[in-house]
Design an enzyme around this catalytic site. Structure first.
Site, PDB file in Angstrom:
ATOM      1  N   HIS A 198      27.952 -44.941  22.857  1.00  0.00           N
ATOM      2  CA  HIS A 198      27.956 -45.924  21.776  1.00  0.00           C
ATOM      3  C   HIS A 198      27.534 -44.949  20.643  1.00  0.00           C
ATOM      4  O   HIS A 198      27.500 -45.799  19.431  1.00  0.00           O
ATOM      5  CB  HIS A 198      27.220 -47.219  22.272  1.00  0.00           C
ATOM      6  CG  HIS A 198      25.479 -46.761  22.430  1.00  0.00           C
ATOM      7  ND1 HIS A 198      25.054 -46.465  23.584  1.00  0.00           N
ATOM      8  CD2 HIS A 198      24.664 -46.570  21.497  1.00  0.00           C
ATOM      9  CE1 HIS A 198      23.786 -46.084  23.336  1.00  0.00           C
ATOM     10  NE2 HIS A 198      23.459 -46.156  22.125  1.00  0.00           N
ATOM     11  N   ASP A 228      29.320 -45.283  29.189  1.00  0.00           N
ATOM     12  CA  ASP A 228      28.356 -44.944  28.022  1.00  0.00           C
ATOM     13  C   ASP A 228      27.933 -43.670  28.072  1.00  0.00           C
ATOM     14  O   ASP A 228      26.849 -43.123  27.438  1.00  0.00           O
ATOM     15  CB  ASP A 228      26.976 -45.922  27.991  1.00  0.00           C
ATOM     16  CG  ASP A 228      26.205 -45.966  26.478  1.00  0.00           C
ATOM     17  OD1 ASP A 228      27.178 -45.578  25.850  1.00  0.00           O
ATOM     18  OD2 ASP A 228      25.400 -46.168  26.603  1.00  0.00           O
ATOM     19  N   SER A 311      18.786 -42.895  22.005  1.00  0.00           N
ATOM     20  CA  SER A 311      19.960 -42.950  22.862  1.00  0.00           C
ATOM     21  C   SER A 311      20.729 -41.442  23.126  1.00  0.00           C
ATOM     22  O   SER A 311      20.919 -40.889  22.004  1.00  0.00           O
ATOM     23  CB  SER A 311      21.222 -43.946  22.260  1.00  0.00           C
ATOM     24  OG  SER A 311      20.443 -45.273  22.315  1.00  0.00           O
TER      25      SER A 311
END
Length: 466
Positions: A198, A228, A311
């Protein structure tokens, strides 16, 4: 001192005699009075030879009734012998009394001197005060421990950070929908970097910044939204410091961990915590609405603070080995007006074992494979477990003929309640448990059919990821 009035007949010497002065003073003429006075004594003219030969007042004959020429003066100064008066001299008897010579400093002089002294003293004092203050400010030294060039224990947070930071990067991504920031870490000397899918989704330009501040452009190698995970690559960078990969199977609840990332674009941020739980079923994404972008992660839960920008960053154990890839956080409920956008101590990381396999596939082929059992699940089922649907997509059978599930004996309507003895509460959890394995891994499924529970053995198949 004034003379008293003379009452006797005027002395004859008031008129100069026809003879010479050497004739001396006639009998009956009183001697000249001695002068008294202070400091302002006027010297008469020099005496004539006749006067010098005349007898002194002490030797002159004194009449029987000599006038009293003295007055008592207790405070008068000592009498200074005076030159005898010559009535026929050129100098007058009377002189102007100009007063005493001023002694000391007058009042106005005292005031002026005092004022000047005060101004001078004030100026000097002010200058010295400012100088002293400046010197005191520049020379102020507070107690401080001496600098010690000493390293930290390798298993301390500082030691782990020192080992890992050279291999952690910050990603700045620009796409059609805007720009964003994420984190990644170096996998090998060839320049491959692992991050979240993402982070680089819909990317048009990717810039990688190392801990040294050097920035280079990266290219996308491949990504998989189901896990992901994504891999990007930099070219022409020497001295890369790949991070060591650990084994997520060895992680236990309570183990200390360190997270590194760029929360809100604050690069090289280090936070610490523990492993709060393992095997947490986490789903993220789903913004497209068709489920193609949903990530299913059998995650490691940590209380190490993780925020937007973390992230794709590494979650490290006490040996500075990567045990997870930070991917998601849990905030307050979306309909809660007090929802917190940052970390509330619920962070989730993709286990490194899963990340390693996906990264290897992405580097080799640009795509990742997913383990499957070949069935379609009823995602609207609200009971306990994962129910196999009655129909598949486009009216096809819910159990793929010849697939792993059909071979294992799974039928439409079966409810799968456990995977390898672990409870499954819904369809999402079943997908997560299956994707935590590799294609070809054997699994034991506990199935509830018409109120009866049975155990089936299935070998996972493979499907291309998104």
């Amino acid at each position: 001192m004034a003379d008293r009035q003379q009452t006797d007949p005027a002395p004859q010497w008031w008129s100069r005699p026809e003879g010479t002065a050497e004739g001396g003073r006639r009998e009956g003429v009183p001697a000249p009075r001695p002068e008294t006075g202070g400091e302002d004594h006027v010297q008469d003219a020099a005496p004539t030879p006749a006067e010098a030969a005349a007898p002194t007042p002490a030797e002159a004959p004194t009449p029987d009734k000599a006038p009293d020429l003295s007055e008592p003066a207790s405070d008068a100064p000592a009498v200074v012998p005076a030159v005898r008066y010559d009535p026929w001299g050129t100098e007058p008897l009377q002189v102007v009394d100009r007063g005493r010579t001023p002694r000391g400093i007058r009042l106005w002089q005292v005031v002026a001197l005092s004022l000047g002294t005060a101004l001078l003293a004030g100026g000097i004092g002010g200058y010295l005060g400012v100088l002293a203050e400046r010197q005191s400010n520049t020379r102020l030294e507070l107690p401080q421990a001496a600098a010690v060039d000493r390293g930290r224990a390798p298993d301390s947070v500082a030691g782990i950070a020192a080992t890992a930071l050279p291999g952690v990067v910050t990603l700045h991504v620009r796409g059609t929908k805007g720009s964003g920031t994420g984190t990644g870490f170096v996998l090998d000397q060839q320049g491959h970097i692992l991050t979240n899918s993402h982070v680089v989704a819909d990317s048009q330009q990717i810039t990688v910044t190392f801990s040294t501040g050097e920035s280079v452009t990266a290219t996308l190698v491949g990504r998989d939204s189901g896990y992901d995970l994504a891999v990007v690559k930099v070219e022409g960078v020497r001295g890369l410091r790949p991070l060591s990969l650990g084994n997520s199977e060895n992680v236990k609840v309570g183990d200390p961990v360190v997270a590194i990332g760029a929360p809100f674009d604050l690069s090289n941020t280090v936070t610490a915590g523990i492993i709060s739980a393992t095997g947490r079923p986490v789903t993220a994404g789903g913004d497209k609405g068709d489920g193609s972008d949903i990530s299913y992660v059998d995650a490691l839960q940590t209380d190490a603070p993780i925020n937007p920008g973390n992230s794709g960053g590494p979650l490290l154990d006490a040996k500075a080995h990567v045990v997870g890839i930070n991917s998601a956080i849990r905030g307050a409920d979306k309909d809660d007006s007090t929802r917190q956008g940052g970390s509330i101590g619920l962070g989730f990381a993709i286990p490194v074992n899963q990340g390693k396999r996906v990264a290897e596939e992405l580097i080799r082929t640009g795509r990742a494979t997913h383990p499957v059992i070949g069935v379609t699940l009823d995602m609207d089922y609200t009971g306990d477990g994962a129910r196999v649907g009655d129909k598949g997509e486009d009216g096809k059978p819910s159990v793929v003929a010849g697939g792993p599930g059909a071979v294992a004996g799974i039928r439409a309507g079966d409810v799968i309640t456990k995977v390898d003895g672990q409870r499954v509460r819904g369809g999402d959890e079943l997908i997560i448990k299956i994707r935590a394995h590799r294609p070809g891994d054997p699994l034991t499924l506990t199935v509830l059919r018409q109120g009866r529970e049975s155990t089936l053995r299935v070998v996972l198949g493979s499907a291309n990821g998104s």
